[in-house]
Design a protein around this motif. Structure first.
Motif, PDB file in Angstrom:
ATOM      1  N   ILE A   1      47.755  62.933  56.559  1.00 50.08           N
ATOM      2  CA  ILE A   1      48.730  62.547  57.595  1.00 50.08           C
ATOM      3  C   ILE A   1      49.894  63.531  57.620  1.00 50.08           C
ATOM      4  CG2 ILE A   1      50.434  60.796  58.234  1.00 50.08           C
ATOM      5  CD1 ILE A   1      48.394  58.691  57.325  1.00 50.08           C
ATOM      6  N   VAL A   2      50.408  63.919  56.456  1.00 45.34           N
ATOM      7  CA  VAL A   2      51.505  64.883  56.379  1.00 45.34           C
ATOM      8  C   VAL A   2      51.067  66.230  56.953  1.00 45.34           C
ATOM      9  CG1 VAL A   2      52.957  66.202  54.786  1.00 45.34           C
ATOM     10  CG2 VAL A   2      52.674  63.742  54.462  1.00 45.34           C
ATOM     11  N   ALA A   3      49.859  66.665  56.618  1.00 46.90           N
ATOM     12  CA  ALA A   3      49.350  67.942  57.121  1.00 46.90           C
ATOM     13  C   ALA A   3      49.210  67.913  58.646  1.00 46.90           C
ATOM     14  CB  ALA A   3      48.019  68.284  56.461  1.00 46.90           C
ATOM     15  N   LEU A   4      48.706  66.819  59.199  1.00 48.29           N
ATOM     16  CA  LEU A   4      48.561  66.707  60.657  1.00 48.29           C
ATOM     17  C   LEU A   4      49.924  66.714  61.348  1.00 48.29           C
ATOM     18  CD1 LEU A   4      45.620  64.152  61.027  1.00 48.29           C
ATOM     19  CD2 LEU A   4      45.615  66.603  61.526  1.00 48.29           C
ATOM     20  N   CYS A   5      50.897  66.036  60.767  1.00 49.09           N
ATOM     21  CA  CYS A   5      52.249  66.045  61.340  1.00 49.09           C
ATOM     22  C   CYS A   5      52.841  67.447  61.284  1.00 49.09           C
ATOM     23  CB  CYS A   5      53.149  65.062  60.587  1.00 49.09           C
ATOM     24  SG  CYS A   5      52.775  63.344  60.931  1.00 49.09           S
ATOM     25  N   TRP A   6      52.637  68.126  60.165  1.00 50.19           N
ATOM     26  CA  TRP A   6      53.147  69.478  59.979  1.00 50.19           C
ATOM     27  C   TRP A   6      52.541  70.427  61.008  1.00 50.19           C
ATOM     28  CZ3 TRP A   6      53.596  71.465  54.303  1.00 50.19           C
ATOM     29  CH2 TRP A   6      54.344  72.627  54.255  1.00 50.19           C
ATOM     30  N   ILE A   7      51.242  70.336  61.224  1.00 46.68           N
ATOM     31  CA  ILE A   7      50.554  71.187  62.209  1.00 46.68           C
ATOM     32  C   ILE A   7      51.029  70.853  63.624  1.00 46.68           C
ATOM     33  CG2 ILE A   7      48.295  71.649  63.250  1.00 46.68           C
ATOM     34  CD1 ILE A   7      47.118  71.342  60.389  1.00 46.68           C
ATOM     35  N   THR A   8      51.217  69.572  63.922  1.00 47.86           N
ATOM     36  CA  THR A   8      51.677  69.149  65.248  1.00 47.86           C
ATOM     37  C   THR A   8      53.071  69.695  65.537  1.00 47.86           C
ATOM     38  OG1 THR A   8      50.338  67.154  65.101  1.00 47.86           O
ATOM     39  CG2 THR A   8      52.116  67.156  66.723  1.00 47.86           C
ATOM     40  N   ILE A   9      53.961  69.619  64.568  1.00 52.31           N
ATOM     41  CA  ILE A   9      55.316  70.134  64.761  1.00 52.31           C
ATOM     42  C   ILE A   9      55.281  71.647  64.959  1.00 52.31           C
ATOM     43  CG2 ILE A   9      57.537  70.512  63.602  1.00 52.31           C
ATOM     44  CD1 ILE A   9      57.157  67.702  62.366  1.00 52.31           C
ATOM     45  N   ALA A  10      54.485  72.358  64.176  1.00 53.12           N
ATOM     46  CA  ALA A  10      54.367  73.811  64.321  1.00 53.12           C
ATOM     47  C   ALA A  10      53.820  74.162  65.706  1.00 53.12           C
ATOM     48  CB  ALA A  10      53.480  74.386  63.229  1.00 53.12           C
ATOM     49  N   ALA A  11      52.832  73.417  66.180  1.00 51.51           N
ATOM     50  CA  ALA A  11      52.270  73.668  67.514  1.00 51.51           C
ATOM     51  C   ALA A  11      53.309  73.390  68.600  1.00 51.51           C
ATOM     52  CB  ALA A  11      51.026  72.813  67.730  1.00 51.51           C
TER      53      ALA A  11
ATOM     54  N   LEU B   1      53.759  79.892  63.588  1.00 54.45           N
ATOM     55  CA  LEU B   1      53.386  80.292  62.233  1.00 54.45           C
ATOM     56  C   LEU B   1      54.581  80.180  61.277  1.00 54.45           C
ATOM     57  CD1 LEU B   1      51.142  81.439  60.421  1.00 54.45           C
ATOM     58  CD2 LEU B   1      51.941  83.724  61.044  1.00 54.45           C
ATOM     59  N   VAL B   2      55.753  80.619  61.734  1.00 53.94           N
ATOM     60  CA  VAL B   2      56.956  80.507  60.903  1.00 53.94           C
ATOM     61  C   VAL B   2      57.230  79.037  60.586  1.00 53.94           C
ATOM     62  CG1 VAL B   2      59.486  80.766  60.933  1.00 53.94           C
ATOM     63  CG2 VAL B   2      58.019  82.663  61.631  1.00 53.94           C
ATOM     64  N   THR B   3      57.114  78.183  61.592  1.00 53.56           N
ATOM     65  CA  THR B   3      57.351  76.754  61.372  1.00 53.56           C
ATOM     66  C   THR B   3      56.301  76.164  60.439  1.00 53.56           C
ATOM     67  OG1 THR B   3      58.352  76.584  63.556  1.00 53.56           O
ATOM     68  CG2 THR B   3      57.655  74.538  62.529  1.00 53.56           C
ATOM     69  N   PHE B   4      55.063  76.563  60.598  1.00 45.06           N
ATOM     70  CA  PHE B   4      54.006  76.054  59.723  1.00 45.06           C
ATOM     71  C   PHE B   4      54.246  76.465  58.274  1.00 45.06           C
ATOM     72  CE2 PHE B   4      49.878  76.493  57.612  1.00 45.06           C
ATOM     73  CZ  PHE B   4      49.440  75.180  57.695  1.00 45.06           C
ATOM     74  N   LEU B   5      54.623  77.732  58.075  1.00 40.19           N
ATOM     75  CA  LEU B   5      54.814  78.228  56.710  1.00 40.19           C
ATOM     76  C   LEU B   5      56.086  77.696  56.060  1.00 40.19           C
ATOM     77  CD1 LEU B   5      53.706  81.947  57.163  1.00 40.19           C
ATOM     78  CD2 LEU B   5      52.409  80.071  56.130  1.00 40.19           C
ATOM     79  N   LEU B   6      57.141  77.493  56.855  1.00 41.90           N
ATOM     80  CA  LEU B   6      58.417  77.072  56.287  1.00 41.90           C
ATOM     81  C   LEU B   6      58.710  75.581  56.443  1.00 41.90           C
ATOM     82  CD1 LEU B   6      60.676  80.070  57.379  1.00 41.90           C
ATOM     83  CD2 LEU B   6      59.486  79.737  55.218  1.00 41.90           C
ATOM     84  N   GLY B   7      57.874  74.870  57.190  1.00 39.55           N
ATOM     85  CA  GLY B   7      58.061  73.430  57.359  1.00 39.55           C
ATOM     86  C   GLY B   7      59.322  73.109  58.138  1.00 39.55           C
ATOM     87  N   VAL B   8      60.059  72.114  57.663  1.00 41.11           N
ATOM     88  CA  VAL B   8      61.283  71.669  58.341  1.00 41.11           C
ATOM     89  C   VAL B   8      62.295  72.815  58.406  1.00 41.11           C
ATOM     90  CG1 VAL B   8      63.206  70.042  58.222  1.00 41.11           C
ATOM     91  CG2 VAL B   8      60.905  69.279  57.673  1.00 41.11           C
TER      92      VAL B   8
END
Length: 138
Positions: free
Chosen positions: A9-19, A37-44
């Protein structure tokens, strides 16, 4: 819920936010892939960096000050001299001028290997002197 389910669930949310950040960046003339990609790698922290980049790079002359009227100047059709104001004759060659010679003053916005008109956001060549769609001069 198992730890694997929570991690998914955390991974899907992380990917959704990056997208979402990538799509938003792309819509604003920035590289959507890079910002996603920057958002995916650095998260919040990546989202915070993107928002700061938006605040620091958005130009207040692009309508944020409430004045949406583009700047105009009068260009001589004979010699291409630029005239501020509304003269009736060209100061260089004497050619008659009227409202038909008024041109929007715009900038060439660069995003990677692409160029965009600051007036109408049409994609233009990086070496263009003006916009083929709205006629703005760079």
């Amino acid at each position: 819920m198992s730890s694997h389910g929570l991690l998914l669930i955390v991974a899907l949310c992380w990917i959704t936010i990056a997208a979402a950040v990538g799509i938003h960046a792309s819509g604003r003339g920035r590289s959507g892939f890079v910002w996603g990609l920057v958002t995916f790698l650095l998260g919040v922290f990546g989202v915070v960096v993107y928002l700061l980049a938006l605040l620091l790079t958005d130009d207040p002359e692009d309508g944020a000050d409430g004045d949406d009227a583009p700047d105009r100047f009068r260009r001589c059709p004979a010699c291409a001299t630029r005239h501020d104001g509304t003269p009736n004759f060209c100061a260089e060659c004497g050619e008659p001028l009227d409202e038909g010679n008024d041109v929007v003053d715009a900038r060439l916005l660069r995003s990677g290997s692409r160029g965009y008109c600051s007036n109408c956001k049409t994609q233009v060549a990086l070496d263009a002197d003006g916009c083929p769609d709205c006629g703005a001069a760079f």
